[in-house]
Scaffold this active site. Structure first.
Site, PDB file in Angstrom:
ATOM      1  CG  ASP A  37      -2.274  -0.741   0.950  1.00  0.00           C
ATOM      2  OD1 ASP A  37      -2.312  -1.456  -0.054  1.00  0.00           O
ATOM      3  OD2 ASP A  37      -3.038  -0.969   1.976  1.00  0.00           O
ATOM      4  CB  CYS A  43       2.302  -6.300   4.554  1.00  0.00           C
ATOM      5  SG  CYS A  43       3.728  -5.940   5.360  1.00  0.00           S
ATOM      6  CG  ASP A  44      -1.145  -2.268   5.088  1.00  0.00           C
ATOM      7  OD1 ASP A  44       0.007  -2.645   5.747  1.00  0.00           O
ATOM      8  OD2 ASP A  44      -1.122  -1.038   5.081  1.00  0.00           O
ATOM      9  CE  LYS A  45      -6.019  -3.232   1.873  1.00  0.00           C
ATOM     10  NZ  LYS A  45      -4.827  -2.283   2.377  1.00  0.00           N
ATOM     11  CB  SER A  72      -2.381   4.821   5.595  1.00  0.00           C
ATOM     12  OG  SER A  72      -1.369   3.984   6.518  1.00  0.00           O
ATOM     13  CB  CYS A 102       5.582   0.042   8.406  1.00  0.00           C
ATOM     14  SG  CYS A 102       5.677   0.234   6.489  1.00  0.00           S
ATOM     15  CD  GLU A 113      -4.105   2.725   2.918  1.00  0.00           C
ATOM     16  OE1 GLU A 113      -4.479   1.651   3.707  1.00  0.00           O
ATOM     17  OE2 GLU A 113      -2.645   2.629   2.793  1.00  0.00           O
TER      18      GLU A 113
END
Length: 649
Positions: A121, A163-165, A538, A234, A512
């Site tokens: 992302d 991670c995000d997805k 985010s 992150c 996002e």
């Protein structure tokens, strides 16, 4: 037109030395007459394939387990890149796969491994790549489930993601195969630089440079070292870190596994122990349906509130519940949990001291947070976890464990940080001014609701009674690009309320908009600007940023009827977790929210609102399917029964 000869043919003589036969593996398959007479041909041919790939035929027939992951890129044995992955979050995951696989083999089972990598992302912020970000989650979950079902001999599944997805997709996949035992291995976090900025702050160097706040040299040097170690999610508590925590809070991961530092022994050890746990679950006949329950979903929501998690989990937790066949939490459920569970963790980006995620891990991570929540009574500790024991038993172990003592001591010795200042008691957190995580404003601009991470509003713009109040002119944009250009060119000023409409699922795949929120955070006047959008944020976003506005503009939502200069009123009560966003004036005229609703009802939609011409057909299909399944407030899921009902009329 000439063609380079070294493209058409090779200069290597060896390419013409082609072997046409091979001896094949030595030995024999462990077949029986019963197998040949009664088993499907696929079972037999699978053994042939296993031998062909080099597995010792004498070891075939042992229990089989599947490792699925989001591994990406191609690393050399020394860790150097041969082909880059999309992000650090999947770059080292192959090491976890290898560690788990070796443990499976040591335990005399047969590991299989399959991969479906994931996007970044951060890499796609402000680009058309973001149009595929949220839709990817559903697609990847489908791929993972199809891979699992395509190995029907597997006795259990080990899912590894970061991670995000990719991590939400993995949780959807594991929840969607409830009759198998499964264990989730979170891929850990990257380290912050010893000197420099975290990976969230570094995404603002463009806006800061445009306003003369940073030099080109500083931007280049800071950007180079922001990801201080090569693997992991992150360093801030964004969507990636929140998803790791949620996986553990659901009971799908071993205690104290979320947020481990990628590439270090504590991280690979977690994969080894997770493999052991999966075998133990299989031996005891415990399946994923024995782990996931309405109570475990509520526990995860409580941990989310206590740690100040990303608003993106409002999309993912309902989706996980739906995949598991459980009731999806509603806005009312989120409000109730956020009123019951105090925020007790000081972590980037919420503050106040903004500790990176590695410090949260060393301070005790999820088990430490749960110890405090257990005392408040908000947790159901009778739920079972992948340890095979109840949550109560796991927390009893953690309370007096050497692991807890040694990691908390390490934080004090290495960083000179008191672990109780990172993960606090509710009393200490209140004294430090920590407020609850989420508020869900409604009003004539969001009749179906919206969300703000109210704990991340700059406290200096909040009134003494804990209420954020703002009125100002609407600055209306129909694309993130135009909004970002306005910020960089100085066209946005203190007091403005930015409106970004047409960026929900139907417009951009619900992109996002961290470009905007991060710029506002790091510009001197940014805390005096608010943002309202039907897009999402985010997990590292902060400020007076209100997203998920429903209905979205392209579905007829009133946010799509605002005009430049319209007067907007925002009220967010951070103590009682109530809020409103209303259109209350045009020109010099002011009126009540009810009167504003009538004005909006008479207005046509803006003529510049439209789905992005670059929106892929795949995403348009996703938007239609998730809308039939309950839309963003239902988790953007594919509700098959609801979709079939729509199709058959």
């Amino acid at each position: 037109m000439s063609i380079r000869p070294d493209i058409l043919d090779s200069e290597l003589e060896q390419v013409y030395d082609v072997q046409t036969k091979a001896a094949g593996p030595q030995g024999a398959l462990p077949l029986t007459a019963e197998m040949l007479l009664n088993r499907p041909s696929g079972d037999i041919f699978g053994l042939t394939q296993d031998a062909g790939m080099g597995w010792n035929p004498r070891e075939l027939g042992r229990p089989e387990f599947l490792i699925i992951s989001t591994q990406g890129g191609l690393r050399a044995p020394d860790g150097k890149p041969i082909a880059l992955g999309f992000h650090t979050g999947h770059w080292e995951i192959g090491l976890l796969v290898e560690a788990a696989a070796r443990e499976f083999r040591r335990l005399e089972t047969i590991p299989f491994a399959a991969f479906c990598s994931d996007p970044c992302d951060g890499r796609t912020q402000g680009t058309t790549g973001m149009f595929d970000s949220l839709p990817y989650r559903n697609d990847a979950a489908i791929v993972f489930r199809r891979l699992i079902r395509s190995l029907p001999s597997a006795r259990g599944v080990l899912g590894i993601a970061t991670c995000d997805k990719g991590l939400p997709a993995m949780m959807l996949a594991l929840a969607g195969v409830p009759d198998l035992p499964s264990v989730l291995v979170p891929g850990g976090v990257t380290l912050p630089p010893a000197t420099g900025e975290d990976a969230g702050a570094i995404q603002t160097i463009g806006a800061r440079f445009a306003h003369g706040l940073i030099s080109l040299t500083d931007a280049a040097e800071l950007g180079c070292r922001a990801c201080a170690s090569p693997g992991g999610g992150c360093q801030f508590f964004g969507t990636a870190a929140t998803s790791q925590v949620i996986g553990e809070a659901l009971g799908l991961s071993l205690p104290h596994s979320a947020l481990a530092p990628s590439g270090q022994p504590v991280w690979t050890d977690m994969a080894i122990r997770s493999a052991r746990s999966l075998l133990e679950l299989q031996k005891r006949g415990l399946r994923t349906r024995d782990i996931l329950s309405p109570a475990s979903i509520r526990n995860a929501m409580a941990v989310h509130a206590a740690m100040g998690g990303s608003t993106n989990l409002l999309l993912h937790i309902p989706a996980i519940a739906h995949a598991a066949g459980l009731p999806r939490p509603t806005v009312r459920d989120w409000i109730e949990i956020n009123r019951q569970a105090p925020r007790i963790v000081d972590v980037l980006p919420n503050g106040p001291a903004h500790h990176p995620t590695i410090r949260v891990f060393l301070a005790g991570g999820v088990p430490e947070v749960m110890l405090h929540l257990q005392e408040t009574g908000v947790l159901d500790v009778s739920v079972r976890t992948v340890t095979g024991a109840t949550l109560a038993e796991s927390l009893d172990w953690w309370r007096s464990s050497e692991r807890r003592r040694r990691f908390r001591d390490a934080l004090l010795k290495r960083d000179e940080v008191d672990p109780d200042s990172v993960i606090m008691s509710p009393t200490a957190a209140r004294a430090r001014g920590l407020t609850s995580t989420l508020t869900f404003p409604v009003g004539n601009l969001a009749p179906k609701g919206s969300v703000i991470k109210s704990t991340a509003i700059d406290p200096t713009v909040v009134d003494s009674d804990g209420v954020y109040r703002k009125e100002g002119p609407a600055r209306v944009f129909a694309s993130e690009k135009h909004a970002m250009t306005a910020i960089k060119k100085g066209a946005i000023q203190a007091g403005d309320i930015m409106i970004l409409a047409g960026c929900g699922p139907m417009g951009t795949g619900m992109e996002e908009t961290y470009q905007l929120t991060s710029a506002l955070k790091h510009l001197p006047f940014g805390k005096h600007v608010a943002l309202i959008t039907d897009a999402r944020f985010s997990g590292v976003s902060t400020g007076a940023c209100i997203g998920h506005v429903g209905p979205e503009a392209l579905a007829g939502g009133p946010v799509g009827k605002l005009r430049e200069g319209d007067w907007i009123r925002i009220v967010v009560d951070r103590q009682n977790l109530t809020g409103s966003i209303d259109f209350v004036g045009e020109g010099s005229q002011r009126f009540s929210p009810a009167e504003g609703a009538l004005v909006l009802a008479r207005r046509p939609m803006r003529d510049d609102l439209m789905a992005s011409p670059a929106l892929p057909a795949d995403t348009r299909l996703w938007a239609a399917l998730q809308q039939a399944g309950g839309g963003t407030w239902g988790g953007c899921v594919y509700d098959v029964e609801a979709i079939l009902k729509k199709l058959t009329g």
